[in-house]
Structure formats: structure tokens, C-alpha cells
Design an enzyme around this catalytic site. Structure first.
Site, PDB file in Angstrom:
ATOM      1  CG  ASP A 121      32.260  -2.307 -28.949  1.00  0.00           C
ATOM      2  OD1 ASP A 121      31.462  -3.196 -29.387  1.00  0.00           O
ATOM      3  OD2 ASP A 121      32.199  -1.262 -29.321  1.00  0.00           O
ATOM      4  CG  ASP A 244      29.576 -18.042 -38.068  1.00  0.00           C
ATOM      5  OD1 ASP A 244      30.413 -18.524 -38.865  1.00  0.00           O
ATOM      6  OD2 ASP A 244      29.351 -16.689 -37.795  1.00  0.00           O
TER       7      ASP A 244
END
Length: 473
Positions: A121, A244
């Protein structure tokens, strides 16, 4: 007074393949929870009113000069490669050149959906926001390279995880958000032109003395070796050392399930998603070598002779464990009062750590009490500690002022997991007092705490022990 930020953006001038331009998504009712006035002054940010800060750092108003974007990158997550990750809930507002001439990113986490959000979201809830604010500022106060926290803002909107939780956004400041995964992104696509552009940008920004990919790799390895040794010296466990989450700047980045150990054991894991112990306390040196090997692989296409590059890069990566060992020995020697490590010191350090592991001794308090001369009570078989203590005192006979060295190397205060959880629960209930109390106390971690803060040094009682920490995405 209106909030102003002296933006001077460079990443936004790279090719469009590096990012997706978009502003943060507005929220319903932004309310400022915390603001770092000292950092704002360092960045040259004119903070404006509390409502100005809330509006800007929740994403409801884009300040003049910003060029908001979500960065693209790839990454190995728990060893598996994902060719496209990217900022799924973060927006880089832009960059400033701070009062010391350093270029810094200003990024909002929890800024809404982006093209890289996948099923997420794009939002964050208050717990992880305040956790990262507190842990990153504590790490900075310990003198360990890290991203910083500029602002935390409640959004006035719920986010839905296992239940409805109060939403929030964190404004993070970093030397950059360029990751090992950023290089992997273009290498995986065989996009050599973009890889070259990224290399030149990164070299100019972080490694201006380097003249080649090999020199960048060597300097990046040196920074990461020292960083991980620093983590180990304060009992820090990152929790998600994916490529990452490995920043080329050499800063600690992404405090998801990160935690500081209470009882010492080398295989300690807190992260709820690290079921195999890949990112345990003692495995962090091996993982950072693995991550640097992935960076080396991504840099190979930039070299004119691939076979020669592989051989030379392999030699540099294979030398990294020795670099970490040297940095570790230096830091842990200081923790027991030794200035320049000598032969035999590593065994002395490891023997103490072995006793601590057997005793489940508190990592932070044992080393701090060692400096104060009263560590014996941490060991249920004190005669074994006494034998070590005798060896140690013989070694210290040639050192000058070892107690001062130890006090400077061993924090009295860390963000203990149970105190962080108490702080989050209070904040969710509307009480920010525990947050501000912790933040203030942790700003001087190497000082013996004031009487009213001595309880913050205590390990958790059995019912207070936090066994798992969570990513918060």
C-alpha cells in the site's frame, strides 16, 4: 514563516530509467510527532511552523525546488535475486548540500504507492517509523555511519496489517540511497550505458579519488568492512542485509527488524522473517563479503577485459574477510582497554566472549562494567572469569589509561528492544513522552546516565524479553 529547503538535485538529472517521477500521496490529517532541529540546521532547512513541517514531511505539500521520485533498484533478498524492487513506499524529495559541503538525500518513507510497490500500500505505520527514528539517531550518537531521521509525522489515517494501525511517515536523510542493488538493476538488464552513468555519478559523489571500477570496489569494501565491525562492537544486528539494503555510501540503512542484543550469543537473530539465521549477529561479516561479491559482479561489464576483471575483483573480494577481522580486532581491543592490538589479543577477546555466551551475559552492561571494574557479577562461575581477569590485567599493564579508552568504546545506553516496544505502545496510545525520554538519553550513549535514566540501562525481565522484531512494510 514557510518551510524552505535549499535543494540542489543531481540524481534527478540521470536518465529516466533510474526512477519514476511522482510526488508523495497526500494524507488526511498530518500531525508532527518529532522533528530533528539540529539536523535541519545542518541541512540548511528553514523549519517553518509545526504545521508546515507536518504538511511537507507527510507529503501534503511539495516544497519549492523538490524533484520527487521513486528510485529503481534490484536486489538479492535472503539470497534470491529479484531483478526489480525499487522504492515501493518511499519518495526522494531531492538533495541538499549541507553546511559542511556534503551532499545529502531527503526522502519520505511511507509516502504512498509507486510503480515499484507490487502488492503493497506504500504506507507505514507509526511503530516502525518511530523505531527507525530512534535507532538511527542512537547509531549516529555512537559515531557509527548511518542514515539520519529528520521528521516523523502521523498521517491521521489507518494502515492495515494484521489489524488497523495508526499511519505515519518518516523523513530520512542519507549521503545517498544508491545501493548494491542499484548497480545490479542495470547489470541484470545489460544496460551498459545506464550502468556507466550510475558508476560515474556514484564515483563523483562517494569516491572522488577513485579512477576505475576496481578502485571504487576497493573503497566500498573498506567502508563496509569498518561498518560491520562497528555493528558487532555494539551488539547490533541489522536483520535484513539484502543487497538492496547495502548502501554504497557505507552508511547503515533500513532499520526494519534491526535490534541490539541484550544477552550475548553469537547466533542471535531477532528478525521474524530470518528463519534460517542468514543475518544472525555472527554471520554479518560473511554476508557483507557476499554482498560485495555481488557488487563486483555488477561492475564487471564496465571493464574492458572481462576475464582480467573477474580475476582482479575476485582477489579484492577474497581479501575482505581479513579487512573485517582487522577492523573487528581494533574495535574489540578498545572495548577491553587496548590501544594497538598485539599477538594474543584476539584470543583474549574471544575467551571473554566465550564466557559471556556461556553465561548469557548482557553484552552492553558486561563491557561497560568491565570499564568500571565490576563485571564479575555477570558470570555465574566467577572463578573462570577471575582467571581471564588475571590474564587481562597482565596485558593492560603496558597500556596508558585503559579505563578511559573502554568508556569511550563501550556505550552505557543502547535502544533496548523492550524499551523501544514500550515507547511504541505509548505513542500509539497518544503519549510521546517515552519516545522523547529515550531519544534524549540515547543522544549521549557513552556517558553514565543521569539517575532518572538508570533504569534504561537494565536488561529486560523475563516477561519483557523481545524475541522477534518485524520489518514493518
Amino acid at each position: 514563516m514557510t518551510l524552505t529547503i535549499p535543494f540542489d538535485n543531481s540524481y534527478a538529472r540521470l536518465p529516466d530509467s533510474f526512477f519514476s517521477r511522482q510526488p508523495p500521496a497526500p494524507v488526511a490529517a498530518p500531525e508532527l510527532l518529532a522533528f530533528n532541529d539540529a539536523l535541519a540546521a545542518e541541512l540548511g532547512v528553514d523549519p517553518g511552523t509545526a504545521q508546515d513541517r507536518a504538511d511537507v514531511f507527510a507529503g501534503n505539500r511539495t516544497p519549492t525546488g523538490a524533484d520527487p521520485l521513486a528510485q529503481a533498484y534490484a536486489g538479492h533478498q535472503f539470497g534470491g535475486f529479484n531483478p526489480q524492487l525499487g522504492d515501493g513506499r518511499a519518495i526522494l524529495l531531492g538533495e541538499v548540500v549541507d553546511r559542511h559541503g556534503r551532499r545529502r538525500d531527503i526522502q519520505i518513507k511511507g509516502a504512498g504507492r509507486t510503480p515499484y510497490s507490487r502488492m503493497g500500500d506504500g504506507r507505514a505505520w507509526m511503530g516502525p517509523v518511530l523505531r527507525e527514528y530512534l535507532l538511527s539517531e542512537a547509531m549516529h550518537a555512537m559515531g557509527i555511519p548511518t542514515t539520519r531521521a529528520l521528521a516523523a509525522v502521523a498521517t491521521g489515517e489507518p494502515v492495515y496489517r494484521d489489524a488497523a494501525l495508526p499511519g505515519a511517515a518518516l523523513t530520512r536523510v542519507a549521503a545517498s540511497h544508491i545501493r548494491v542493488g542499484t548497480f545490479q538493476y542495470f547489470a541484470a538488464r545489460q544496460d551498459i550505458e545506464s550502468l556507466k552513468a550510475l558508476f560515474e555519478h556514484t564515483r563523483a559523489r562517494h569516491f572522488p579519488q577513485a579512477q576505475s571500477p576496481l578502485e571504487v570496489l576497493e573503497q566500498a569494501i573498506e567502508r563496509q568492512a569498518d561498518l560491520v565491525a562497528s555493528w558487532l562492537s555494539v551488539g547490533f544486528i541489522h536483520g535484513v542485509m539484502n543487497t538492496d539494503n547495502t548502501a554504497l555510501s557505507g552508511e547503515t540503512i533500513d532499520y526494519g527488524p534491526a535490534a541490539f542484543m541484550d544477552s550475548y550469543h553469537p547466533v542471535t537473530v531477532y528478525s521474524s522473517i530470518d528463519r534460517q539465521g542468514r543475518y544472525s549477529y555472527d554471520n554479518q561479516p560473511r554476508i557483507i563479503v557476499w554482498n560485495m561479491a555481488q557488487l563486483a559482479g555488477a561492475l564487471v561489464p564496465l571493464m574492458p577485459d572481462t576475464d582480467d576483471a573477474i580475476a582482479r575483483f575476485t582477489d579484492v573480494v577474497n581479501a575482505m574477510p581479513a579487512r573485517i577481522e582487522t577492523a573487528w580486532r581494533r574495535r574489540f581491543a578498545a572495548k577491553i582497554g587496548i590501544d594497538v592490538p598485539q599477538d594474543g589479543d584476539e584470543a583474549l577477546i574471544n575467551d571473554l566472549l566465550g564466557l559471556m555466551a556461556e553465561a548469557s551475559a548482557d553484552f552492553t552492561n558486561t563491557f561497560r562494567d568491565l570499564a568500571h571494574g565490576n563485571a564479575r557479577h555477570h558470570f555465574p562461575e566467577p572463578e573462570r572469569y577471575d582467571a581471564w581477569h588475571t590474564r587481562w590485567q597482565t596485558r593492560l599493564a603496558s597500556e596508558t589509561d585503559p579505563a578511559a579508552r573502554m568508556l569511550a568504546a563501550n556505550p552505557a545506553l543502547i535502544p533496548r528492544n523492550h524499551r523501544v516496544e514500550e515507547m511504541i505502545q505509548a505513542a500509539v496510545a497518544g503519549d510521546m513522552t517515552p519516545f522523547h525520554r529515550l531519544l534524549s538519553a540515547l543522544s549521549t550513549p557513552y556517558d553514565d546516565p543521569a539517575p532518572e535514566n538508570r533504569a534504561l540501562t537494565q536488561p529486560p525481565q523475563p516477561h519483557e524479553v523481545v524475541r522477534q522484531t518485524f520489518c514493518g512494510t
